[in-house]
Every structure is written in structure tokens, then in C-alpha cells.
Design a protein around this motif. Structure first.
Motif, mmCIF file in Angstrom:
data_model
loop_
_atom_site.group_PDB
_atom_site.id
_atom_site.type_symbol
_atom_site.label_atom_id
_atom_site.label_comp_id
_atom_site.label_asym_id
_atom_site.label_seq_id
_atom_site.Cartn_x
_atom_site.Cartn_y
_atom_site.Cartn_z
ATOM 1 N N TYR A 253 -2.452 -10.885 -0.411
ATOM 2 C CA TYR A 253 -2.659 -9.600 -0.135
ATOM 3 C C TYR A 253 -2.296 -9.324 1.572
ATOM 4 N N GLY B 132 -14.887 -0.022 1.939
ATOM 5 C CA GLY B 132 -13.824 -0.915 1.361
ATOM 6 C C GLY B 132 -13.734 -2.210 1.889
ATOM 7 N N GLY B 133 -13.098 -2.889 1.061
ATOM 8 C CA GLY B 133 -12.724 -4.418 1.562
ATOM 9 C C GLY B 133 -11.516 -4.244 2.702
ATOM 10 N N ALA B 134 -11.030 -3.065 2.742
ATOM 11 C CA ALA B 134 -10.088 -2.892 3.934
ATOM 12 C C ALA B 134 -10.526 -2.775 5.095
ATOM 13 N N ASP C 147 -11.211 -13.685 1.919
ATOM 14 C CA ASP C 147 -11.154 -12.341 1.353
ATOM 15 C C ASP C 147 -11.633 -12.824 -0.336
ATOM 16 N N ASN D 180 -5.208 -12.717 -5.146
ATOM 17 C CA ASN D 180 -4.181 -11.542 -5.327
ATOM 18 C C ASN D 180 -2.928 -11.848 -4.867
ATOM 19 N N SER E 287 -4.774 -3.427 -9.204
ATOM 20 C CA SER E 287 -5.543 -4.822 -9.206
ATOM 21 C C SER E 287 -6.797 -5.063 -9.741
ATOM 22 N N SER F 161 -14.605 -2.966 -5.279
ATOM 23 C CA SER F 161 -13.191 -2.302 -5.489
ATOM 24 C C SER F 161 -12.717 -2.915 -6.873
ATOM 25 N N LYS F 162 -12.935 -4.167 -7.202
ATOM 26 C CA LYS F 162 -11.947 -4.918 -8.105
ATOM 27 C C LYS F 162 -12.856 -5.466 -9.190
ATOM 28 N N CYS G 178 -7.455 -15.930 0.244
ATOM 29 C CA CYS G 178 -7.942 -14.756 -0.455
ATOM 30 C C CYS G 178 -8.131 -15.879 -1.988
ATOM 31 N N ASN H 30 -11.727 -6.434 6.257
ATOM 32 C CA ASN H 30 -10.686 -7.420 6.716
ATOM 33 C C ASN H 30 -10.434 -6.794 8.083
ATOM 34 N N ILE I 220 -12.882 -10.505 -2.682
ATOM 35 C CA ILE I 220 -12.939 -9.357 -3.446
ATOM 36 C C ILE I 220 -12.826 -9.063 -4.955
ATOM 37 N N TYR I 221 -12.287 -10.514 -5.454
ATOM 38 C CA TYR I 221 -11.798 -10.693 -6.808
ATOM 39 C C TYR I 221 -12.989 -11.339 -7.389
ATOM 40 N N GLU J 83 0.938 -1.062 0.172
ATOM 41 C CA GLU J 83 -0.282 -0.031 -0.045
ATOM 42 C C GLU J 83 0.767 1.274 -0.138
ATOM 43 N N ARG K 291 -15.562 3.022 -1.969
ATOM 44 C CA ARG K 291 -15.323 2.500 -0.869
ATOM 45 C C ARG K 291 -16.268 1.729 -0.168
HETATM 46 C C1 PLP Z 1 -7.176 -8.979 -1.750
HETATM 47 C C2 PLP Z 1 -7.573 -7.762 -1.361
HETATM 48 N N1 PLP Z 1 -8.512 -7.419 -0.115
HETATM 49 C C3 PLP Z 1 -8.871 -6.187 0.159
HETATM 50 C C4 PLP Z 1 -8.287 -5.121 -0.438
HETATM 51 C C5 PLP Z 1 -8.759 -3.914 -0.089
HETATM 52 O O1 PLP Z 1 -9.716 -3.271 -0.933
HETATM 53 P P1 PLP Z 1 -10.507 -1.852 -0.744
HETATM 54 O O2 PLP Z 1 -9.980 -1.174 -1.904
HETATM 55 O O3 PLP Z 1 -11.951 -2.147 -1.257
HETATM 56 O O4 PLP Z 1 -10.414 -1.517 0.477
HETATM 57 C C6 PLP Z 1 -7.542 -5.120 -1.596
HETATM 58 C C7 PLP Z 1 -7.073 -4.020 -2.302
HETATM 59 O O5 PLP Z 1 -6.010 -4.138 -3.280
HETATM 60 C C8 PLP Z 1 -7.223 -6.346 -1.831
HETATM 61 O O6 PLP Z 1 -6.159 -6.848 -2.994
#
Ligand code: PLP
Length: 376
Positions: free
Chosen positions: A112, A83-85, A191, A163, A26, A221-222, A159, A88, A193-194, A9, A230
Motif C-alpha cells: 500500500y 483510521g490506519g491512514a 502496518d 496488501n 480491500s 477498517s479491514k 505491511c 501511518n 491493518i489486515y 486512493e 475511521r
Molecule cells: C495497508 C493499509 N494501511 C492503511 C490503510 C488505510 O486504512 P484506513 O481506511 O483505516 O485509514 C489501508 C487502506 O486501504 C491499507 O490498505
């Protein structure tokens, strides 16, 4: 609590808006607001929207749309996050409160590294199992996972789709992980997110289908190309746990943005969702063929297991240089940003993002070739 630097990041935050050729993304080229709000009556509705606080765990319509992506879940099984962040973050924080004396977390690698860094900060003893490279695909080492499990295992973090490799673990692999998690009475934090960004268009099964004690994190996001909204979420069959995670957002961000919640609700309407994911697939296929041709042409310099999903791949280069040095040389000499494999515990690799502008991608790849040639 001490947080180690989240290297991936950091390098992105510092350089992505400065370099000419950003191959660090990504996800895919982001959509515009006007792609979501097409007709004038909707535009008026948005302009007249009062900007109060929204429902803090996400509006019911949004959570219903999200929950419909998983078997047997309802709006109460979902909490919406920034967001995914954040998804998590609160998931791992919530799980860590329940760990008693079981203090080990086994994480799929490469990955990730958010959960890796945060897990360490929370005092987990971190262990790994791996996606192993065959000549054509990445395969999860289930026996390796088995060896890492112990009476102390509290959770397994995966994941999928992955990623940074673009690998997909199929239903059989997920079932095998679920059985091991069941035997170890461990949670799975998955996770996803993809999910929806598969090149062949076949949506990856969710871990929620295989193991009850699962928290899925995800977001727009992805696969959806909407990182600026977000919007992320946590979903689980355990609605009481979801309720507790919602309470944690009282301490983090309180609520998602009201406009983002409304735009996410639009994006996830069935027809819109279908069109957005089809657009993602088209971008992935078109751009992967550019990367694939480049790899074929330069196989003496670099080779790669083809990704099955995500807008990233993780090629291995042959030049005699560490990946962090190589990434910094690319920034300084060529204005190209690609995250080094070492930031995913994969030395001598680079993660190449191919979801954005094709001209910049082509030029960025050409500049990587020049640099690799100058070293070899
Ligand atoms: C696997 C994974 N999880 C979570 C995130 C965070 O996602 P966000 O941008 O929605 O917070 C990322 C961002 O690159 C990611 O690659």
C-alpha cells in the motif's frame, strides 16, 4: 514538501461510488451500527451520549482493549487515530524527526503506497525489498533486504498481512527482518491493518513480538469491516514515543470521533471481536472460492498466487495491455473498478477485492473475462 499523487486512493475516490461493480475494496462488507448496538439499553445509552470531545488519544477502555492484543503493552503504549491512514501518517512523521543523517527507508514491495509517497515527500531515499512469487506463495526476499541495508538505513517498512497480495510473512520471516533491523539499529514500521483477516483463522504474529524499536499501525477498517468508524491506532513498546505521536494529532485531527471511540470499544469486547473476525473469515472463504473457481476456469487469461489473508488478491493477466489502460477500459466499458497493478509497482497485474457482495463479485469477474478475451 511535495506530495506525489496517491494513485490508488484517487482512482477509488473518483470511481467507487459511480461504478456498478466495485471490486476495489480491500476489506469485507461493512457492518451496520445495529450489528454492534444490539440491545435497547445500549441503544438508549448511545442516543443520550453527549457529543463533546473525547479523550484525544482514545478513551482508556478502548486503548486497554487494543493493547491487550499485544504482549506486555498497556493503554499508555497506544494512541488512537482517525483510521490506519492517520496512524501511518503520524508514525512516519514522528520517525522522520529522529533520523539524524540516516535518510534511507527500505520498504517491502508490493505494498500500500501511502508510506512510499509520504516517505518521498519527507525527503527519505526510498529503497525496496520484495515479496517474490514462487508457484504457490509470496516469499519475502530476506537476502534482498540485507543488500538494501546500509549505515544510512533509518527504517524498514512492511505491511503484514500484505496488501495487495494477501501474503502473510510468518514468525521466521519476521524474526529474520527483526535481526537485520537490530544489526542496522533501524526502526520497523509495521502496518498490520489486515491482522485478523487470515483465511485459516490463525492470527498473524505482530512485529512487536520480535523487535523493540517497532511501531505497529493498525485499525478497524479491514479485518473488522468497520472502515466508516475511521478508528486506527499506533502501538509500540516505546511509550515515550507514543506520547510524542499523540502530540502530533494536536496538529492533525485532535481526536477520534467520540461515537466511533464508543463503537470501537464495543466491537473490541472479547466476544464481539471473536464474532466479528469469524464473520470476516466466513466472507473471505466463501468469496475466495468464487474467485478461485473463476481463476481455474480462465487460467489461459489470468493466474494468481492464492492469498492467505485480506480480501484481495493480485492476479497476473496475459493480455497485451498495460494495467492502467486495462483498469480504465474496465471502468468505461463495463462499469467495473479494479485497481491496476502499476499502482503497486506490479505491471500486468490487477488487484481484485473480493470481500463484498457475491453477486456483484461474480458479475464483475465475468466482465473482466469478457474484456480480457476481447484483447487477447
Ligand atoms: C495497508 C493499509 N494501511 C492503511 C490503510 C488505510 O486504512 P484506513 O481506511 O483505516 O485509514 C489501508 C487502506 O486501504 C491499507 O490498505
Amino acid at each position: 514538501m511535495k506530495f506525489e499523487r496517491f494513485e490508488l486512493e484517487r482512482i477509488q475516490s473518483e470511481w467507487e461510488h459511480i461504478v456498478k461493480y466495485n471490486l476495489s475494496e480491500s476489506g469485507v462488507e461493512a457492518l451496520r451500527v445495529s450489528d454492534l448496538i444490539k440491545d435497547t439499553s445500549l441503544q438508549h445509552q448511545f442516543l443520550n451520549q453527549s457529543l463533546g470531545y473525547p479523550q484525544t488519544n482514545g478513551t482508556i477502555p478502548l486503548r486497554e482493549l487494543i493493547s491487550s492484543q499485544y504482549p506486555d503493552l498497556s493503554a499508555d503504549h497506544v494512541t488512537v487515530t482517525n483510521g490506519g491512514a492517520e496512524a501511518n501518517f503520524i508514525s512516519l512523521l514522528g520517525l522522520s524527526q529522529q533520523r539524524d543523517n540516516r535518510n534511507e527507508m527500505v520498504m517491502l514491495m508490493p505494498n500500500y503506497m501511502q508510506l512510499w509517497g509520504f516517505g518521498k515527500a519527507l525527503g527519505y531515499r526510498m529503497k525496496s525489498f520484495y515479496l517474490q512469487a514462487s508457484s504457490t506463495e509470496w516469499i519475502p526476499d530476506i537476502e534482498g533486504l540485507k543488500r538494501q541495508l546500509s549505515k544510512k538505513t533509518h527504517l524498514i517498512a512492511i505491511c503484514n498481512p500484505n496488501n495487495p497480495t494477501g501474503a502473510i510473512m510468518d514468525a521466521d520471516s519476521l524474526k529474520a527482518i527483526a535481526e537485520l533491523a537490530q544489526d542496522a539499529n533501524a526502526w520497523v514500521l509495521s502496518d498490520e491493518i489486515y491482522r485478523g483477516a487470515e483465511l485459516n483463522g490463525s492470527i498473524t504474529p505482530s512485529m512487536l513480538e520480535f523487535h523493540d524499536q517497532t511501531l505497529v499501525t493498525c485499525g478497524l477498517s479491514k479485518a473488522y469491516g468497520l472502515p466508516g468508524l475511521r478508528i486506527g491506532w499506533v502501538a509500540s513498546a516505546n511509550d515515550a514515543f507514543i506520547y510524542d505521536l499523540w502530540a502530533m494529532t494536536d496538529y492533525t485531527s485532535i481526536a477520534p470521533s467520540l461515537l466511533s471511540d464508543a463503537l470501537a470499544t464495543l466491537a473490541l469486547q472479547p466476544q464481539n471481536r471473536k464474532e466479528i473476525l469469524a464473520r470476516t473469515r466466513t466472507i473471505l472463504r466463501t468469496n475466495w472460492s468464487i474467485v478461485n473457481n473463476w481463476l481455474t476456469e480462465h487460467s489461459h487469461l489470468i493466474d494468481c498466487i492464492p492469498p492467505k489473508a485480506c480480501a484481495v488478491c493480485l492476479p497476473k493477466y496475459h493480455a497485451d495491455i498495460g494495467s492502467v489502460d486495462l483498469a480504465h477500459r474496465l471502468i468505461q466499458d463495463k462499469s467495473v473498478l479494479v485497481p491496476p497493478g502499476d499502482y503497486f509497482q506490479m505491471p500486468r497485474h490487477l488487484r481484485i477485492g473480493f470481500g463484498y457482495n457475491t453477486d456483484k463479485l461474480t458479475m464483475g469477474l465475468h466482465l473482466i473475462t469478457e474484456t480480457l478475451q476481447s484483447i487477447t
